[in-house]
Design a protein around this motif. Structure first.
Motif, PDB file in Angstrom:
ATOM      1  N   PRO A 161      44.774  48.929  39.534  1.00 20.48           N
ATOM      2  CA  PRO A 161      44.458  50.404  39.057  1.00 20.48           C
ATOM      3  C   PRO A 161      44.968  51.363  40.017  1.00 20.48           C
ATOM      4  O   PRO A 161      45.547  52.225  39.331  1.00 20.48           O
ATOM      5  CB  PRO A 161      42.985  50.376  38.786  1.00 20.48           C
ATOM      6  CG  PRO A 161      42.597  48.900  38.608  1.00 20.48           C
ATOM      7  CD  PRO A 161      43.579  48.187  39.499  1.00 20.48           C
TER       8      PRO A 161
ATOM      9  N   VAL B  14      40.596  45.895  51.108  1.00 18.43           N
ATOM     10  CA  VAL B  14      40.541  46.991  52.020  1.00 18.43           C
ATOM     11  C   VAL B  14      41.845  47.178  52.589  1.00 18.43           C
ATOM     12  O   VAL B  14      42.262  48.338  52.756  1.00 18.43           O
ATOM     13  CB  VAL B  14      39.458  46.470  53.233  1.00 18.43           C
ATOM     14  CG1 VAL B  14      39.383  47.573  54.052  1.00 18.43           C
ATOM     15  CG2 VAL B  14      38.039  46.183  52.602  1.00 18.43           C
TER      16      VAL B  14
ATOM     17  N   ALA C  86      35.354  50.069  54.253  1.00 15.14           N
ATOM     18  CA  ALA C  86      35.965  49.759  52.829  1.00 15.14           C
ATOM     19  C   ALA C  86      35.877  50.960  52.022  1.00 15.14           C
ATOM     20  O   ALA C  86      36.662  51.295  51.431  1.00 15.14           O
ATOM     21  CB  ALA C  86      35.392  48.538  52.225  1.00 15.14           C
TER      22      ALA C  86
ATOM     23  N   GLU D  31      38.874  53.476  50.542  1.00 15.16           N
ATOM     24  CA  GLU D  31      39.003  53.338  48.889  1.00 15.16           C
ATOM     25  C   GLU D  31      39.221  54.764  48.650  1.00 15.16           C
ATOM     26  O   GLU D  31      39.977  55.026  47.988  1.00 15.16           O
ATOM     27  CB  GLU D  31      38.027  52.712  48.425  1.00 15.16           C
ATOM     28  CG  GLU D  31      38.335  52.164  47.003  1.00 15.16           C
ATOM     29  CD  GLU D  31      39.362  51.146  46.815  1.00 15.16           C
ATOM     30  OE1 GLU D  31      39.368  50.164  47.803  1.00 15.16           O
ATOM     31  OE2 GLU D  31      40.203  51.340  45.984  1.00 15.16           O
TER      32      GLU D  31
ATOM     33  N   LEU E 170      32.596  44.241  50.888  1.00 14.40           N
ATOM     34  CA  LEU E 170      33.885  44.830  50.971  1.00 14.40           C
ATOM     35  C   LEU E 170      34.601  45.138  49.691  1.00 14.40           C
ATOM     36  O   LEU E 170      35.428  45.786  49.506  1.00 14.40           O
ATOM     37  CB  LEU E 170      34.710  43.671  51.780  1.00 14.40           C
ATOM     38  CG  LEU E 170      34.677  43.488  53.126  1.00 14.40           C
ATOM     39  CD1 LEU E 170      35.209  42.143  53.666  1.00 14.40           C
ATOM     40  CD2 LEU E 170      35.072  44.470  54.174  1.00 14.40           C
ATOM     41  N   LEU E 171      33.998  44.284  48.539  1.00 16.07           N
ATOM     42  CA  LEU E 171      34.677  44.607  47.141  1.00 16.07           C
ATOM     43  C   LEU E 171      34.042  45.710  46.471  1.00 16.07           C
ATOM     44  O   LEU E 171      34.646  46.176  45.565  1.00 16.07           O
ATOM     45  CB  LEU E 171      34.516  43.498  46.527  1.00 16.07           C
ATOM     46  CG  LEU E 171      35.474  42.157  46.989  1.00 16.07           C
ATOM     47  CD1 LEU E 171      35.427  40.964  46.249  1.00 16.07           C
ATOM     48  CD2 LEU E 171      36.996  42.545  46.784  1.00 16.07           C
TER      49      LEU E 171
ATOM     50  N   PRO F 134      33.580  48.826  47.055  1.00 10.99           N
ATOM     51  CA  PRO F 134      34.302  50.224  46.912  1.00 10.99           C
ATOM     52  C   PRO F 134      35.574  50.196  45.874  1.00 10.99           C
ATOM     53  O   PRO F 134      35.734  51.075  45.052  1.00 10.99           O
ATOM     54  CB  PRO F 134      34.731  50.615  48.247  1.00 10.99           C
ATOM     55  CG  PRO F 134      33.877  49.795  49.125  1.00 10.99           C
ATOM     56  CD  PRO F 134      33.354  48.695  48.438  1.00 10.99           C
ATOM     57  N   ALA F 135      36.027  48.976  46.146  1.00 12.20           N
ATOM     58  CA  ALA F 135      37.192  48.841  44.944  1.00 12.20           C
ATOM     59  C   ALA F 135      36.823  48.659  43.620  1.00 12.20           C
ATOM     60  O   ALA F 135      37.452  49.123  42.762  1.00 12.20           O
ATOM     61  CB  ALA F 135      38.093  47.534  45.555  1.00 12.20           C
ATOM     62  N   VAL F 136      35.826  47.921  43.411  1.00 11.79           N
ATOM     63  CA  VAL F 136      35.302  47.759  42.408  1.00 11.79           C
ATOM     64  C   VAL F 136      34.760  49.120  41.550  1.00 11.79           C
ATOM     65  O   VAL F 136      35.034  49.366  40.592  1.00 11.79           O
ATOM     66  CB  VAL F 136      34.342  46.603  42.239  1.00 11.79           C
ATOM     67  CG1 VAL F 136      33.491  46.640  40.719  1.00 11.79           C
ATOM     68  CG2 VAL F 136      34.709  45.270  42.570  1.00 11.79           C
TER      69      VAL F 136
ATOM     70  N   ALA G 185      35.816  51.782  42.364  1.00  8.86           N
ATOM     71  CA  ALA G 185      37.105  52.786  42.238  1.00  8.86           C
ATOM     72  C   ALA G 185      37.748  52.366  40.735  1.00  8.86           C
ATOM     73  O   ALA G 185      38.057  53.135  40.156  1.00  8.86           O
ATOM     74  CB  ALA G 185      38.034  52.684  43.330  1.00  8.86           C
ATOM     75  N   VAL G 186      37.739  50.866  40.744  1.00 11.88           N
ATOM     76  CA  VAL G 186      38.246  50.453  39.311  1.00 11.88           C
ATOM     77  C   VAL G 186      37.698  51.010  37.997  1.00 11.88           C
ATOM     78  O   VAL G 186      38.016  51.395  37.226  1.00 11.88           O
ATOM     79  CB  VAL G 186      38.465  48.965  39.528  1.00 11.88           C
ATOM     80  CG1 VAL G 186      38.650  48.264  37.705  1.00 11.88           C
ATOM     81  CG2 VAL G 186      39.367  48.641  40.324  1.00 11.88           C
TER      82      VAL G 186
ATOM     83  N   ILE H  92      38.269  54.584  37.608  1.00 13.72           N
ATOM     84  CA  ILE H  92      39.636  55.083  37.087  1.00 13.72           C
ATOM     85  C   ILE H  92      39.298  54.645  35.528  1.00 13.72           C
ATOM     86  O   ILE H  92      39.659  55.415  34.659  1.00 13.72           O
ATOM     87  CB  ILE H  92      40.661  54.251  37.822  1.00 13.72           C
ATOM     88  CG1 ILE H  92      40.853  54.810  39.025  1.00 13.72           C
ATOM     89  CG2 ILE H  92      41.738  54.179  36.818  1.00 13.72           C
ATOM     90  CD1 ILE H  92      41.564  53.987  40.035  1.00 13.72           C
TER      91      ILE H  92
END
Lengths: 496, 174
Positions: free
Chosen positions: A47, A146, A420, A424, B22-23, B25-27, B29-30, B33
């Motif tokens: 994304p 990350v 992380a 991000e 660790l995941l 923040p990425a999740v 963000a997804v 978005i």
């Protein structure tokens, strides 16, 4: 092929108190899962990098720089771009533009191809980077996510996404691919491929020379893809290239552009007045500023923006996010890297230990090549090495944290979350920066067009290109910044 | 389930926790978005995506607020549609409907004029000449080069002299 799994790396994951000691069997040693985790990491990060690429695709070209570059491509002969007499020398970039401009029949196709030459390197960079890390466990995948955020959120990448300035955006994947080849088993085509990638990177921007010390050092550190003959050829070719370039040095100005100094900036004329008789201190400052920017996100363009705002008691949220995430990751890399290098004397070289050396020399080379002025983009060639080393350092840190005592475990887990999260946010900042650039470009077309028409009335080629590009510049629906609450915006969006 | 510190079971548990941390923040963000993407599709005029105008379009044109005019044009305002103004200096206080480009010239809004001309204002040679005369009457000859890009520069002695009436009165009459 996994670059880092054979020695050290995940194999070091263990429950041990000494972070630099020994190894234990991998917790999830399934070798077949590499592809699955690689795909998962790419999907999870898609994304952000996908929207970055989409925003570049939908963005109008800037009126200020693009039209002049296309004018050169349209009317200048090949020799104009090949003779290395100017201080900026990017023959392959200009020849690519020239080829597209004369080869593509329609304007839309020309512009689309120019955009693709910017997007494809970024795509290759991200995909090759994740393949290079080759995560093999869920934890590896988390760390790789990350690391991708580090890659995308670094100022060196963010500052190299501006259309149509493809220079370092091409060099960065070249550096990464060279790194991969050096760590792969040597084949007959390995050395020619490394040389070709180096030539392409240097031909697009001289920051590509960062690859040279990497190739030479790889031979001394016994990287499987390197060889003494490759190192020798690279060294001799580089000396010849630098000698050719320096032969035209008399025509270069002492200082090219404005540069940051302390808490402010100085213009070239002022720099000549203050440092003209002995420019070395200013050159050294610029070099150190670029190196520090890669490692600490400060100074920015040579100006200590975050420090200044901290001293005034008014740091902006994004400044704190950048400083904390960069300093935190760099500290962990330094901790891990020092231990790795210390063990080299006893145990010999591994891909992880070579990664530390590559990072150190890539950062130093970026600094040396930006002696004339410092900008975020000039650290771009070191970014793949920084993000790659960041992955390895965090993997080691995670391994240590898993075996740490109660409080140390909580503190290190919180550190991982903090890093992380910070990176991000920075990756999202890169996305928003691309959108803002698109918005700025659109605004330029709407506000500067009449002025440009009048200013360049006597340059028919420029005028023709300008007029033909008006529809793409004023088309509605180009990417623009999200109108999110200003507090959140100040956290995400860097505004140096 | 109780675990001993340093045991393999606790190592597994900690590894899982670390992976999740660790995941996160990425999740997030997804999710952010994706949510913004869906909201943007469903409600394209939502305040998240559209800037609320700082002032009415007419006022922005009159006071040379090019950023506001730019945003209004991006949001779909027709640059050729006449707008009403009753600025005492320009109309004597009477409400008049004039094209934005005429108002920009009369008010001496140089930057707004550039934005309007760059954004699809329909202007023929006669219209350009009329606006150039208006610029001369309002004491802004510096606007002439931009206007002269359409139809060339007007002969200054061909313009009617100032009458003492508000400048926008009859400014768009043929």
């Amino acid at each position: 092929m996994s670059t880092f799994s054979a020695a050290g790396g995940t194999a070091d994951r263990a429950t041990h108190a000494d972070p630099h000691s020994g190894s234990r069997p991998r917790i999830h040693p399934s070798l077949d899962e590499g592809t699955r985790w690689t795909v998962l990491v790419l999907l999870l990060t898609a994304p952000v990098w996908g929207l970055i690429l989409l925003s570049i695709w939908q963005s109008p070209f800037p009126i200020s720089e693009a039209v002049a570059l296309f004018e050169d491509a349209a009317k200048q002969p090949v020799s104009h771009f090949v003779v290395p007499e100017t201080s900026y020398y990017r023959p392959l970039y200009h020849l690519l533009l020239l080829g597209i401009w004369h080869g593509a029949p329609a304007l839309d196709l020309k512009l689309a191809l120019v955009k693709l030459t910017h997007m494809l390197p970024v795509l290759v960079l991200v995909v090759a980077f994740v393949r290079h890390l080759r995560p093999r466990t869920a934890l590896d995948a988390g760390l790789a996510v990350v690391a991708v955020a580090v890659l995308l959120g670094s100022p060196g990448l963010r500052d190299n996404l501006e259309l149509p300035l493809t220079y370092t955006a091409v060099g960065m994947p070249c550096a990464l691919l060279v790194w991969r080849l050096l760590e792969s088993e040597r084949r007959p085509w390995t050395s020619p491929a490394i040389l070709a990638l180096t030539v392409v990177a240097v031909g697009f921007k001289e920051q590509g020379l960062v690859i040279v010390p990497v190739v030479i050092l790889a031979a001394f550190m016994r990287a499987p893809g390197a060889s003494r003959s490759l190192a020798a050829i690279t060294f001799v070719a580089t000396i010849a290239y630098l000698a050719t370039r320096l032969a035209f040095r008399a025509k270069w100005p002492l200082f090219e552009q404005s540069m940051g100094l302390g808490f402010g900036t100085i213009e070239p004329a002022e720099a000549v007045r203050r440092f003209g008789s002995f420019p070395l201190p200013m050159y050294a400052y610029n070099a150190l500023a670029t190196m520090a920017n890669v490692l600490a996100a400060e100074p920015i363009g040579g100006t200590f923006v975050t420090t200044r705002d901290l001293l005034r008691g008014r740091p902006l949220p994004w400044e704190l996010v950048h400083a904390v995430s960069s300093l935190g990751l760099t500290a962990i890399i330094a901790w891990w890297g020092t231990g790795e290098l210390r063990r080299t004397w006893r145990e010999g070289w591994t891909p992880e230990r070579r990664a530390v050396v590559f990072l150190v020399f890539a950062v130093a080379a970026c600094g040396a090549l930006s002696f004339n002025y410092s900008r975020d983009r000039l650290g771009g060639m070191a970014v793949p090495f920084y993000a790659g080393a960041g992955f390895l350092a965090l993997r080691w840190f995670a391994s240590w944290a898993i075996g740490a005592s109660g409080r140390a475990w909580v503190a290190s887990a919180a550190t991982c979350l903090l890093l992380a999260g910070g990176w991000e946010l920075r990756a999202l900042g890169t996305l928003e920066t691309v959108r803002i650039t698109s918005e700025r470009n659109a605004r330029e077309w709407l506000m500067d067009l009449p002025k440009r028409r009048a200013e360049f009335a006597t340059r028919p080629v420029y005028r023709d290109i300008l007029e033909s590009m008006v529809p793409q510049g004023t088309r509605a629906g180009s990417p623009r910044m999200l109108r999110i609450p200003s507090r959140l915006q100040r956290v995400i969006l860097p505004r140096p | 389930m109780t675990t001993r510190p340093g045991s393999l079971t606790e190592s597994y548990a900690r590894e899982r926790w670390l992976t999740r941390l660790l995941l996160v923040p990425a999740v997030a963000a997804v999710v952010l978005i994706a949510t913004l993407g869906v909201v943007g599709r469903l409600f394209p005029r939502a305040s998240l995506f559209v800037v609320a105008p700082e002032m009415p379009f007419e006022q922005a044109v009159r006071t040379d607020k090019d950023e506001t005019v730019f945003e209004a044009l991006r949001a779909g305002t027709d640059p050729n549609r006449p707008i009403e103004t009753d600025d005492p200096r320009l109309t004597g206080g009477r409400p008049l409907r004039v094209r934005p480009v005429t108002l920009a010239v009369a008010a001496g809004s140089e930057h707004v004029l550039q934005v309007l001309l760059g954004h699809g204002v329909v202007l023929d040679a006669a219209g350009s000449a009329r606006l150039q005369c208006l610029a001369l009457r309002t004491g802004r000859p510096d606007l002439l080069p931009v206007l002269a890009l359409v139809g060339g520069e007007v002969a200054r002695d061909g313009c009617a002299p100032a009458t003492g009436r508000p400048v926008l009165e009859g400014a768009e009459a043929d």
